[in-house]
Scaffold this motif. Structure first.
Motif, short mmCIF file in Angstrom:
data_model
loop_
_atom_site.label_atom_id
_atom_site.label_comp_id
_atom_site.label_asym_id
_atom_site.label_seq_id
_atom_site.Cartn_x
_atom_site.Cartn_y
_atom_site.Cartn_z
N LYS A 1 43.70 64.76 -47.71
CA LYS A 1 44.18 63.61 -48.70
C LYS A 1 43.46 63.80 -49.97
O LYS A 1 42.29 64.34 -50.01
CB LYS A 1 44.02 62.16 -48.11
N LYS A 2 43.79 63.51 -51.03
CA LYS A 2 43.22 63.27 -52.18
C LYS A 2 41.91 62.38 -52.05
O LYS A 2 41.90 61.25 -51.35
CB LYS A 2 44.08 62.35 -53.27
N ARG A 3 40.84 62.97 -52.63
CA ARG A 3 39.54 62.35 -52.60
C ARG A 3 38.77 62.61 -51.24
O ARG A 3 37.71 62.32 -51.19
CB ARG A 3 39.50 60.82 -52.85
N CYS B 228 38.53 67.02 -52.52
CA CYS B 228 40.17 67.22 -53.05
C CYS B 228 40.40 66.29 -54.18
O CYS B 228 40.14 65.06 -54.09
CB CYS B 228 41.01 66.80 -51.84
N LEU B 229 40.87 67.04 -55.37
CA LEU B 229 41.32 66.23 -56.47
C LEU B 229 42.83 65.93 -56.16
O LEU B 229 43.38 65.09 -56.97
CB LEU B 229 41.31 67.20 -57.78
N GLU B 230 43.54 66.64 -55.25
CA GLU B 230 45.04 66.44 -55.03
C GLU B 230 44.98 66.56 -53.27
O GLU B 230 44.14 67.09 -52.75
CB GLU B 230 45.74 67.71 -55.79
N PRO B 231 46.21 66.31 -52.84
CA PRO B 231 46.21 66.48 -51.40
C PRO B 231 46.40 67.89 -51.12
O PRO B 231 46.90 68.69 -52.17
CB PRO B 231 47.69 65.87 -51.29
N THR B 232 45.44 68.55 -50.39
CA THR B 232 45.27 69.87 -50.12
C THR B 232 45.37 70.54 -48.93
O THR B 232 45.17 69.86 -47.78
CB THR B 232 43.77 70.10 -50.73
N GLY C 191 47.23 72.67 -53.59
CA GLY C 191 46.18 71.45 -53.95
C GLY C 191 45.15 72.04 -54.85
O GLY C 191 45.22 73.02 -55.41
#
Lengths: 187, 187
Positions: free
Chosen positions: B33-35, B97-101, B54
Motif C-alpha cells: 500500500k501507499k506509505r 511506497c509513494l503509491e500503491p506498488t 507504482g
C-alpha cells in the motif's frame, strides 16, 4: 602475463592456467608518463583500464572551464569513461596520469568476447560492476548527507594512501570544496 | 508469470518459453500500500525488487533526523539497498511506497542461482549493473558540476513523468535543495 591481474580476478573466481592464458590474451599493456592522457574529451573511448601501478584521475571540465574530479584510480582499480566505453560514444570525461602509470587495456569487443567465452569472467565483471554501483551510491549519499569535514574524514578512512599521493588542490576538487576549506580540514 | 518482466529482460537477452519459466520461478510477487515500507533501516535486506507498477523512494535518515532521497524507482526499475543486499548486512537505507506498488521480489540466493543456472541472466544482470553504475556516475558529476537549477532541468528532461507523481518536498530532497529553492525553480 601479469600475476597482478590474475590475483585480482582470483579474489572472485578461480581460473585454471589455461583459462588465464585465454583471459590475458584479451589485454594489451601500456606505460604512460606523468601528466599523459589516456582519454581526452570528445575522443573515442577504446579501452577500459586495469591499473597495475601508478595513479589516474578521471575528470570533467565544465562550461566555465572549471575542472571537477569524478574519481581517482590506483593499483588494482578499473577506470574509464564508462558511459562512453559501453555506449561507444565520445568521451565527456578525461583520464590523466598523476604518476607514471602502467595499465592493461581491454577493448569493449574483447570485454564482450571474454564474457561470452568464459562465464567465470562474466561473473567476475558482474561482481565488479555491482561493487562499482554500490560505491557510487555511497558517494551520492555522502553528497546529500555529509558536509565537507565528514566527506574528508570518510576519504581519509577509506583511502589513507590516496591522500599521501594526490595534491591537495585535486582532493578539494574531488570533495567539491575550495582549496581553502580543505586546508582548514587537513591542518 | 509476468509479461512485463519478460519484456524487460528481453530488451537485453532473448529467452525461450522454457527459460522464462525457469527465470520467473525465482521470483515472488507482492503488493504494497501507499506509505508501506519494503525495507526499514537496521533490518535485514532479503530482496531486490523489480517494480511492475507504482513508485518507490529509497531514502536515508541522517543523525539529525533529516530525510534524504537516494533515488526513486518506478515501473521497470530495480531497487533495493544494494550494499546491504549484496553483502547481507543490515539496511542503512529505507525503501517506501509513494503509491500503491506491485513488485517482484528476488532473494540474493535466487539471484545467484539464476546467474549460475543461465548465463543469459548473468549477462542481463551485468548489463543492468553497468547501466546502474553509469547512471550513478552521471549523478555524481551532476553534484560536482551543476547548480540546483541545472539539476532540476536534468531531472525534468530525463524523467518528466516523475515530476507529476512525486511531491515537491521529496523532489527537493532528491536534488539536495530546500523546498523554497525548488518552488522558485519550478514556478
Amino acid at each position: 602475463m601479469h600475476e597482478k591481474l590474475r590475483a585480482h580476478i582470483e579474489k572472485i573466481v578461480h581460473l585454471t592456467d589455461e583459462e588465464y592464458v585465454f583471459v590475458s590474451s584479451h589485454f594489451t599493456e601500456r606505460h604512460y608518463k606523468k601528466r599523459e592522457f589516456l582519454i581526452q574529451k570528445d575522443e573515442n573511448v577504446k579501452y577500459a583500464y586495469f591499473v597495475l601501478s601508478g595513479l589516474l584521475m578521471l575528470g570533467y571540465n565544465d562550461e566555465a572551464g572549471k575542472h571537477h574530479i569524478a574519481s581517482f584510480a590506483m593499483e588494482d582499480w578499473w577506470e574509464t569513461d564508462f558511459l562512453a566505453y559501453h555506449t561507444q560514444t565520445k568521451a565527456t570525461l578525461s583520464l590523466q596520469c598523476l604518476e607514471p602509470t602502467h595499465v592493461l587495456c581491454l577493448s569493449l569487443e574483447n570485454y564482450q568476447r571474454l564474457c561470452a567465452g568464459l562465464q567465470k569472467m562474466e561473473h567476475f565483471f558482474l561482481a565488479k560492476a555491482n561493487s562499482g554501483h554500490i560505491a557510487s551510491q555511497q558517494r551520492i549519499l555522502s553528497f546529500l548527507t555529509s558536509n565537507a569535514t565528514e566527506r574528508y574524514d570518510q576519504l581519509l578512512r577509506r583511502y589513507p594512501a590516496l591522500l599521501q599521493r594526490v595534491p591537495k588542490t585535486l582532493i578539494a576538487s574531488y570533495l567539491g570544496v575550495s582549496r581553502e576549506t580543505l586546508s582548514r580540514l587537513s591542518s
